[in-house]
Scaffold this motif. Structure first.
Motif, PDB file in Angstrom:
ATOM      1  N   ALA A  78      17.800   1.124   0.511  1.00 58.90           N
ATOM      2  CA  ALA A  78      18.501   1.069   1.804  1.00 58.90           C
ATOM      3  C   ALA A  78      17.647   0.226   2.744  1.00 58.90           C
ATOM      4  O   ALA A  78      16.445   0.023   2.487  1.00 58.90           O
ATOM      5  N   PRO A  79      18.248  -0.287   3.837  1.00 62.59           N
ATOM      6  CA  PRO A  79      17.457  -1.084   4.798  1.00 62.59           C
ATOM      7  C   PRO A  79      16.277  -0.282   5.330  1.00 62.59           C
ATOM      8  O   PRO A  79      16.398   0.899   5.646  1.00 62.59           O
ATOM      9  N   ILE A  80      15.097  -0.939   5.394  1.00 64.13           N
ATOM     10  CA  ILE A  80      13.883  -0.278   5.864  1.00 64.13           C
ATOM     11  C   ILE A  80      13.508  -0.873   7.215  1.00 64.13           C
ATOM     12  O   ILE A  80      13.476  -2.099   7.396  1.00 64.13           O
ATOM     13  N   SER A  81      13.197  -0.044   8.173  1.00 60.06           N
ATOM     14  CA  SER A  81      12.838  -0.461   9.528  1.00 60.06           C
ATOM     15  C   SER A  81      11.441  -1.072   9.523  1.00 60.06           C
ATOM     16  O   SER A  81      10.696  -0.946   8.549  1.00 60.06           O
ATOM     17  N   PRO A  82      11.101  -1.782  10.635  1.00 58.10           N
ATOM     18  CA  PRO A  82       9.728  -2.336  10.722  1.00 58.10           C
ATOM     19  C   PRO A  82       8.647  -1.274  10.531  1.00 58.10           C
ATOM     20  O   PRO A  82       7.638  -1.525   9.867  1.00 58.10           O
ATOM     21  N   MET A  83       8.860  -0.100  11.140  1.00 56.05           N
ATOM     22  CA  MET A  83       7.887   0.979  10.946  1.00 56.05           C
ATOM     23  C   MET A  83       7.824   1.399   9.479  1.00 56.05           C
ATOM     24  O   MET A  83       6.747   1.685   8.935  1.00 56.05           O
ATOM     25  N   GLY A  84       9.000   1.389   8.824  1.00 55.35           N
ATOM     26  CA  GLY A  84       9.042   1.749   7.405  1.00 55.35           C
ATOM     27  C   GLY A  84       8.310   0.733   6.539  1.00 55.35           C
ATOM     28  O   GLY A  84       7.670   1.088   5.548  1.00 55.35           O
ATOM     29  N   ARG A  85       8.384  -0.542   6.927  1.00 51.09           N
ATOM     30  CA  ARG A  85       7.689  -1.565   6.156  1.00 51.09           C
ATOM     31  C   ARG A  85       6.168  -1.445   6.309  1.00 51.09           C
ATOM     32  O   ARG A  85       5.423  -1.652   5.352  1.00 51.09           O
ATOM     33  N   LEU A  86       5.730  -1.135   7.543  1.00 48.43           N
ATOM     34  CA  LEU A  86       4.301  -0.887   7.743  1.00 48.43           C
ATOM     35  C   LEU A  86       3.839   0.312   6.912  1.00 48.43           C
ATOM     36  O   LEU A  86       2.750   0.297   6.317  1.00 48.43           O
ATOM     37  N   PHE A  87       4.660   1.337   6.878  1.00 48.17           N
ATOM     38  CA  PHE A  87       4.340   2.513   6.058  1.00 48.17           C
ATOM     39  C   PHE A  87       4.276   2.133   4.579  1.00 48.17           C
ATOM     40  O   PHE A  87       3.394   2.598   3.838  1.00 48.17           O
ATOM     41  N   THR A  88       5.199   1.241   4.155  1.00 52.79           N
ATOM     42  CA  THR A  88       5.215   0.813   2.751  1.00 52.79           C
ATOM     43  C   THR A  88       3.938   0.075   2.376  1.00 52.79           C
ATOM     44  O   THR A  88       3.357   0.285   1.298  1.00 52.79           O
ATOM     45  N   ILE A  89       3.458  -0.803   3.297  1.00 48.59           N
ATOM     46  CA  ILE A  89       2.213  -1.536   3.031  1.00 48.59           C
ATOM     47  C   ILE A  89       1.037  -0.578   2.891  1.00 48.59           C
ATOM     48  O   ILE A  89       0.221  -0.679   1.964  1.00 48.59           O
ATOM     49  N   ALA A  90       0.967   0.384   3.824  1.00 50.94           N
ATOM     50  CA  ALA A  90      -0.120   1.370   3.770  1.00 50.94           C
ATOM     51  C   ALA A  90      -0.018   2.211   2.503  1.00 50.94           C
ATOM     52  O   ALA A  90      -1.036   2.540   1.862  1.00 50.94           O
ATOM     53  N   PHE A  91       1.205   2.521   2.120  1.00 53.08           N
ATOM     54  CA  PHE A  91       1.425   3.331   0.923  1.00 53.08           C
ATOM     55  C   PHE A  91       0.992   2.577  -0.343  1.00 53.08           C
ATOM     56  O   PHE A  91       0.381   3.139  -1.256  1.00 53.08           O
ATOM     57  N   ILE A  92       1.299   1.261  -0.377  1.00 51.36           N
ATOM     58  CA  ILE A  92       0.903   0.443  -1.531  1.00 51.36           C
ATOM     59  C   ILE A  92      -0.615   0.369  -1.646  1.00 51.36           C
ATOM     60  O   ILE A  92      -1.183   0.514  -2.738  1.00 51.36           O
ATOM     61  N   LEU A  93      -1.302   0.147  -0.510  1.00 49.77           N
ATOM     62  CA  LEU A  93      -2.768   0.048  -0.538  1.00 49.77           C
ATOM     63  C   LEU A  93      -3.397   1.374  -0.975  1.00 49.77           C
ATOM     64  O   LEU A  93      -4.352   1.399  -1.773  1.00 49.77           O
ATOM     65  N   THR A  94      -2.848   2.457  -0.447  1.00 47.57           N
ATOM     66  CA  THR A  94      -3.380   3.778  -0.834  1.00 47.57           C
ATOM     67  C   THR A  94      -3.147   4.038  -2.323  1.00 47.57           C
ATOM     68  O   THR A  94      -4.024   4.552  -3.024  1.00 47.57           O
ATOM     69  N   GLY A  95      -1.963   3.669  -2.790  1.00 46.29           N
ATOM     70  CA  GLY A  95      -1.661   3.845  -4.208  1.00 46.29           C
ATOM     71  C   GLY A  95      -2.562   2.996  -5.092  1.00 46.29           C
ATOM     72  O   GLY A  95      -2.983   3.436  -6.168  1.00 46.29           O
ATOM     73  N   PHE A  96      -2.871   1.776  -4.635  1.00 45.42           N
ATOM     74  CA  PHE A  96      -3.746   0.901  -5.417  1.00 45.42           C
ATOM     75  C   PHE A  96      -5.154   1.494  -5.518  1.00 45.42           C
ATOM     76  O   PHE A  96      -5.793   1.438  -6.586  1.00 45.42           O
ATOM     77  N   ILE A  97      -5.641   2.067  -4.400  1.00 46.69           N
ATOM     78  CA  ILE A  97      -6.972   2.703  -4.416  1.00 46.69           C
ATOM     79  C   ILE A  97      -6.992   3.877  -5.378  1.00 46.69           C
ATOM     80  O   ILE A  97      -7.926   4.038  -6.174  1.00 46.69           O
ATOM     81  N   ALA A  98      -5.944   4.716  -5.325  1.00 46.26           N
ATOM     82  CA  ALA A  98      -5.871   5.875  -6.221  1.00 46.26           C
ATOM     83  C   ALA A  98      -5.765   5.433  -7.682  1.00 46.26           C
ATOM     84  O   ALA A  98      -6.391   6.027  -8.569  1.00 46.26           O
ATOM     85  N   PHE A  99      -4.983   4.369  -7.918  1.00 46.91           N
ATOM     86  CA  PHE A  99      -4.824   3.874  -9.281  1.00 46.91           C
ATOM     87  C   PHE A  99      -6.152   3.321  -9.821  1.00 46.91           C
ATOM     88  O   PHE A  99      -6.520   3.566 -10.976  1.00 46.91           O
ATOM     89  N   THR A 100      -6.876   2.570  -8.982  1.00 56.46           N
ATOM     90  CA  THR A 100      -8.164   2.007  -9.397  1.00 56.46           C
ATOM     91  C   THR A 100      -9.163   3.113  -9.723  1.00 56.46           C
ATOM     92  O   THR A 100      -9.887   3.046 -10.730  1.00 56.46           O
ATOM     93  N   PHE A 101      -9.192   4.135  -8.858  1.00 53.74           N
ATOM     94  CA  PHE A 101     -10.097   5.275  -9.097  1.00 53.74           C
ATOM     95  C   PHE A 101      -9.738   5.986 -10.403  1.00 53.74           C
ATOM     96  O   PHE A 101     -10.620   6.319 -11.210  1.00 53.74           O
ATOM     97  N   SER A 102      -8.456   6.197 -10.630  1.00 48.23           N
ATOM     98  CA  SER A 102      -8.007   6.902 -11.839  1.00 48.23           C
ATOM     99  C   SER A 102      -8.334   6.103 -13.094  1.00 48.23           C
ATOM    100  O   SER A 102      -8.784   6.668 -14.096  1.00 48.23           O
ATOM    101  N   MET A 103      -8.118   4.789 -13.047  1.00 51.00           N
ATOM    102  CA  MET A 103      -8.417   3.964 -14.205  1.00 51.00           C
ATOM    103  C   MET A 103      -9.913   3.940 -14.501  1.00 51.00           C
ATOM    104  O   MET A 103     -10.339   3.983 -15.667  1.00 51.00           O
ATOM    105  N   GLY A 104     -10.726   3.890 -13.455  1.00 51.34           N
ATOM    106  CA  GLY A 104     -12.171   3.920 -13.658  1.00 51.34           C
ATOM    107  C   GLY A 104     -12.627   5.217 -14.307  1.00 51.34           C
ATOM    108  O   GLY A 104     -13.464   5.221 -15.222  1.00 51.34           O
ATOM    109  N   LEU A 105     -12.049   6.321 -13.843  1.00 48.83           N
ATOM    110  CA  LEU A 105     -12.382   7.630 -14.422  1.00 48.83           C
ATOM    111  C   LEU A 105     -11.925   7.708 -15.877  1.00 48.83           C
ATOM    112  O   LEU A 105     -12.656   8.208 -16.754  1.00 48.83           O
ATOM    113  N   PHE A 106     -10.724   7.201 -16.140  1.00 48.27           N
ATOM    114  CA  PHE A 106     -10.184   7.225 -17.495  1.00 48.27           C
ATOM    115  C   PHE A 106     -11.043   6.388 -18.451  1.00 48.27           C
ATOM    116  O   PHE A 106     -11.370   6.822 -19.555  1.00 48.27           O
TER     117      PHE A 106
END
Length: 373
Positions: A78-106
């Motif tokens: 569905a259409p995402i508002s400007p605030m939603g897009r900022l949230f999406t960017i922050a969410f992607i960065l946070t997910g990338f950090i968690a993914f990197t940490f998990s892969m390192g542990l694995f």
């Protein structure tokens, strides 16, 4: 048919091991709990963010959060508002950090190899738990390699126990089907090797102290189980060690140096007989076999004279020795020798003749064919 196949393969009905490695496996998997918690929390965070910011429905929010977290980026539900897009960017960065940490542990866990070893050992223990009437061979050395070859040729199941960390590679090279890494005299090793269902134990350490410790441990273990005694075999370098091991409970002690000396002496006296035993008795495809058969308590042969049994005439096998209940051995017995209770007959002949002799000996009643002899 299934029961016969299990009997042929020496498999028992219960395949559950006596030593549980599930707890140890769980300890190895505990390290994955934190990455899984991060993933769940991030998906929950993303779902709530899309619901609160852009009024997504629950299923749309979960779908959008999943695509964003995995960086698939297929489309916006569905259409995402400007605030939603900022949230999406922050969410992607946070997910990338968690993914990197998990892969390192694995990668770190896989690099250590503990998890892989535990899984392989658990599978091996489950395979061993299906065996019965097998032999447990303790300590890997040249004797073990040669003994394993003989056991494989004669389809005798066995498990090798040794503390060498490279035993897996050694087992692959020398074709050990079952093996356990550990100190053989410990209770853990006994449980993993399914010793409770074994026929016997063979300890081949070059150190007599190791052999003594194993014999004592196994004799105590059999008393705890309340089962019939194990057949224990070991090796020694001299007569004094042989006497000690026999007194401590070994059923058979083999002295390699003595066997070599006897063989060399026999060959020196009769060079033409050098390969007779290998050709006629020890060769895998030999037509001649030799076996010691114990007379059952209900056998019709008990208290009969050897000439009265007509074994040679009925089965085409020969009795070349008799061992009485006092372990006194009589080679080449005379025809008037009485077969007493608990006696053992040393039979030589073809495999078929020995099987026929066993049927004759194990019978409770005199065979009908006897009247024609």
């Amino acid at each position: 048919m299934s029961a016969k196949m299990k009997k042929f393969l020496n498999f028992s009905g219960d395949g559950r091991p006596e030593y549980d490695l599930d707890t140890e496996l769980y300890q190895q998997l505990k390290a994955f709990r934190l990455p899984l918690i991060f993933i769940v929390l991030l998906l929950l965070f993303g779902t709530l963010g899309y619901i609160l910011i852009d009024n997504f429905s629950l299923i749309d929010a979960i779908y959008q959060a999943g695509m964003t977290f995995t960086t698939v980026g297929f489309t916006e539900v569905a259409p995402i508002s400007p605030m939603g897009r900022l949230f999406t960017i922050a969410f992607i960065l946070t997910g990338f950090i968690a993914f990197t940490f998990s892969m390192g542990l694995f990668i770190e866990i896989i690099k250590k190899g503990s998890l892989s070893r535990t899984i392989k050992e658990r599978n091996m223990v489950y395979k061993i738990a299906r065996l019965k009437n097998h032999f447990v061979i303790c300590y890997h050395n040249n004797y073990t390699i040669e003994l394993a070859k003989q056991f494989r040729e004669n389809h005798i199941p066995f498990v090798v126990i040794d503390s060498d960390e490279n035993l897996a590679e050694i087992a692959e090279t020398n074709k050990y089907p079952y093996f356990i890494i550990g100190e053989p005299h410990t209770q853990v090793a006994m449980l993993k090797s399914h010793l409770s269902s074994a026929k016997g134990l063979i300890t081949l350490s070059s150190n007599i102290a190791d052999n003594i410790a194993l014999i004592a441990s196994v004799r105590l273990y059999e008393k705890e189980l309340g089962r019939k005694p194990y057949f224990i075999m070991t090796n020694s370098d001299n007569d004094d060690d042989t006497q000690k091991l026999m007194k401590l409970g070994a059923d058979s002690v083999v002295s390699p140096s003595k066997l070599v000396a006897q063989r060399l002496s026999a060959i020196s006296a009769r060079p033409d007989m050098e390969n007779m035993l290998e050709k006629f008795l020890y060769a895998k495809d030999s037509p001649i076999d030799i076996e010691e058969i114990k007379i059952p308590d209900l056998s019709w042969l008990r208290f009969k004279r050897l000439k009265e049994t007509h074994i040679r005439t009925m089965t085409n096998a020969d009795v070349v020795g008799i061992r009485d209940q006092n372990n006194k051995f009589t080679p080449m017995p005379r025809g008037d020798t009485v077969i007493g209770t608990g006696s053992k007959l040393l039979i030589i002949g073809t495999a078929e003749a020995i099987r026929a002799t066993k049927r004759l000996i194990f019978s409770k009643h005199k065979p009908e064919e006897f009247r024609y002899v």
